[in-house]
Design a protein around this motif. Structure first.
Motif, PDB file in Angstrom:
ATOM      1  N   VAL A  55      50.430  11.729  32.136  1.00  0.00           N
ATOM      2  CA  VAL A  55      49.054  11.760  31.646  1.00  0.00           C
ATOM      3  C   VAL A  55      48.716  13.206  31.261  1.00  0.00           C
ATOM      4  O   VAL A  55      48.890  14.125  32.065  1.00  0.00           O
ATOM      5  CB  VAL A  55      48.059  11.238  32.703  1.00  0.00           C
ATOM      6  N   ILE A  56      48.261  13.362  30.039  1.00  0.00           N
ATOM      7  CA  ILE A  56      47.908  14.675  29.496  1.00  0.00           C
ATOM      8  C   ILE A  56      46.488  14.587  28.981  1.00  0.00           C
ATOM      9  O   ILE A  56      46.093  13.586  28.380  1.00  0.00           O
ATOM     10  CB  ILE A  56      48.881  15.063  28.366  1.00  0.00           C
ATOM     11  N   SER A  57      45.723  15.642  29.211  1.00  0.00           N
ATOM     12  CA  SER A  57      44.334  15.653  28.748  1.00  0.00           C
ATOM     13  C   SER A  57      44.020  16.990  28.099  1.00  0.00           C
ATOM     14  O   SER A  57      44.618  18.017  28.415  1.00  0.00           O
ATOM     15  CB  SER A  57      43.394  15.399  29.926  1.00  0.00           C
ATOM     16  N   THR A  58      43.079  16.955  27.191  1.00  0.00           N
ATOM     17  CA  THR A  58      42.618  18.171  26.526  1.00  0.00           C
ATOM     18  C   THR A  58      41.489  18.777  27.343  1.00  0.00           C
ATOM     19  O   THR A  58      40.627  18.064  27.859  1.00  0.00           O
ATOM     20  CB  THR A  58      42.086  17.840  25.119  1.00  0.00           C
ATOM     21  N   TYR A  59      41.524  20.100  27.470  1.00  0.00           N
ATOM     22  CA  TYR A  59      40.416  20.782  28.124  1.00  0.00           C
ATOM     23  C   TYR A  59      39.870  21.865  27.207  1.00  0.00           C
ATOM     24  O   TYR A  59      40.534  22.327  26.286  1.00  0.00           O
ATOM     25  CB  TYR A  59      40.827  21.349  29.490  1.00  0.00           C
ATOM     26  N   ARG A  60      38.655  22.238  27.490  1.00  0.00           N
ATOM     27  CA  ARG A  60      37.919  23.214  26.692  1.00  0.00           C
ATOM     28  C   ARG A  60      37.855  24.517  27.478  1.00  0.00           C
ATOM     29  O   ARG A  60      37.629  24.513  28.682  1.00  0.00           O
ATOM     30  CB  ARG A  60      36.517  22.629  26.460  1.00  0.00           C
ATOM     31  N   TRP A  61      38.051  25.644  26.780  1.00  0.00           N
ATOM     32  CA  TRP A  61      37.926  26.950  27.427  1.00  0.00           C
ATOM     33  C   TRP A  61      37.405  27.966  26.433  1.00  0.00           C
ATOM     34  O   TRP A  61      37.515  27.786  25.231  1.00  0.00           O
ATOM     35  CB  TRP A  61      39.246  27.386  28.050  1.00  0.00           C
ATOM     36  N   LYS A  62      36.791  29.001  26.940  1.00  0.00           N
ATOM     37  CA  LYS A  62      36.162  30.005  26.072  1.00  0.00           C
ATOM     38  C   LYS A  62      36.916  31.321  26.143  1.00  0.00           C
ATOM     39  O   LYS A  62      37.430  31.710  27.178  1.00  0.00           O
ATOM     40  CB  LYS A  62      34.711  30.208  26.466  1.00  0.00           C
ATOM     41  N   ASN A  63      36.941  31.987  24.985  1.00  0.00           N
ATOM     42  CA  ASN A  63      37.578  33.284  24.864  1.00  0.00           C
ATOM     43  C   ASN A  63      36.792  34.098  23.835  1.00  0.00           C
ATOM     44  O   ASN A  63      36.693  33.679  22.683  1.00  0.00           O
ATOM     45  CB  ASN A  63      39.040  33.093  24.424  1.00  0.00           C
ATOM     46  N   PHE A  64      36.239  35.207  24.270  1.00  0.00           N
ATOM     47  CA  PHE A  64      35.433  36.061  23.385  1.00  0.00           C
ATOM     48  C   PHE A  64      34.320  35.273  22.690  1.00  0.00           C
ATOM     49  O   PHE A  64      34.037  35.476  21.518  1.00  0.00           O
ATOM     50  CB  PHE A  64      36.308  36.747  22.338  1.00  0.00           C
ATOM     51  N   GLY A  65      33.722  34.333  23.409  1.00  0.00           N
ATOM     52  CA  GLY A  65      32.619  33.558  22.864  1.00  0.00           C
ATOM     53  C   GLY A  65      33.028  32.365  22.023  1.00  0.00           C
ATOM     54  O   GLY A  65      32.190  31.587  21.599  1.00  0.00           O
ATOM     55  N   TYR A  66      34.311  32.218  21.751  1.00  0.00           N
ATOM     56  CA  TYR A  66      34.807  31.084  20.967  1.00  0.00           C
ATOM     57  C   TYR A  66      35.286  29.985  21.905  1.00  0.00           C
ATOM     58  O   TYR A  66      35.878  30.255  22.942  1.00  0.00           O
ATOM     59  CB  TYR A  66      35.977  31.498  20.062  1.00  0.00           C
ATOM     60  N   THR A  67      35.055  28.747  21.504  1.00  0.00           N
ATOM     61  CA  THR A  67      35.549  27.617  22.274  1.00  0.00           C
ATOM     62  C   THR A  67      36.922  27.228  21.754  1.00  0.00           C
ATOM     63  O   THR A  67      37.111  27.062  20.554  1.00  0.00           O
ATOM     64  CB  THR A  67      34.587  26.415  22.165  1.00  0.00           C
ATOM     65  N   ASN A  68      37.877  27.121  22.657  1.00  0.00           N
ATOM     66  CA  ASN A  68      39.239  26.727  22.333  1.00  0.00           C
ATOM     67  C   ASN A  68      39.584  25.458  23.088  1.00  0.00           C
ATOM     68  O   ASN A  68      38.923  25.092  24.046  1.00  0.00           O
ATOM     69  CB  ASN A  68      40.217  27.845  22.719  1.00  0.00           C
ATOM     70  N   TYR A  69      40.657  24.807  22.653  1.00  0.00           N
ATOM     71  CA  TYR A  69      41.105  23.572  23.291  1.00  0.00           C
ATOM     72  C   TYR A  69      42.606  23.656  23.536  1.00  0.00           C
ATOM     73  O   TYR A  69      43.352  24.141  22.688  1.00  0.00           O
ATOM     74  CB  TYR A  69      40.800  22.363  22.407  1.00  0.00           C
TER      75      TYR A  69
END
Length: 161
Positions: A55-69
């Motif tokens: 099972v794999i899931s996408t998560y959200r994280w922030k870097n320098f104010g940008y949202t990455n996945y």
């Protein structure tokens, strides 16, 4: 054996206990009994034709104010939905899947990289191995082939140490 609905609930509970901002959707990689073929699903099928489920899931994280996945492995399970610690590949055990970035992407991490440990000598790992090629979750057979190629390449390693 637990039901499909109970398994989905278990995954959500597991995700909520991890320190990531997961999105709701999951991907299910089902590995055939031959350990060389697989199929990736966006929803868990009603009938599991295979031996192992990742099972794999996408998560959200922030870097320098940008949202990455990026992707994160939620867990390994057998075909009866029982949580397992590893998936065996000959003398090697798949203990986890890390995700690295593709060369074309600065931040997001979607490239699966196996974390292997030797079955009989746990100090032997794949940590420093240079995994080549752009494999993906959608073509997981290439990922499995890389593990088997590694297993063949390193087969005699445990007997020489």
């Amino acid at each position: 054996m637990i039901t499909k609905e109970q398994f989905i609930t278990l995954i959500e509970v597991t995700k909520s206990s991890m320190e990531y901002d997961f999105l709701e959707k999951n991907q299910f990689v089902i590995i055939d009994i031959d350990m060389q073929h697989s199929k990736t699903y966006n929803e868990l099928p009603d009938k599991i034709i295979g031996q192992w489920i990742i099972v794999i899931s996408t998560y959200r994280w922030k870097n320098f104010g940008y949202t990455n996945y990026s992707y994160k492995t939620v867990g390994f399970y057998d075909k009866t939905f029982l949580k397992i610690d590893y998936i065996p590949f000959g003398f090697w055990l798949l203990k986890d899947i890390e995700f690295w970035r593709f060369n074309s992407d600065i931040f997001n991490q979607y490239k699966p990289v196996p974390v292997l440990e030797h079955r009989f000598k746990s100090q032997l790992t794949s940590k420093d191995y240079n995994w080549k090629g752009d494999v993906s979750i959608s073509n997981f057979d290439r990922f499995l082939k890389q593990i088997w190629d590694y297993e063949i390449e390193k087969k005699d390693l445990a007997f020489t140490l």
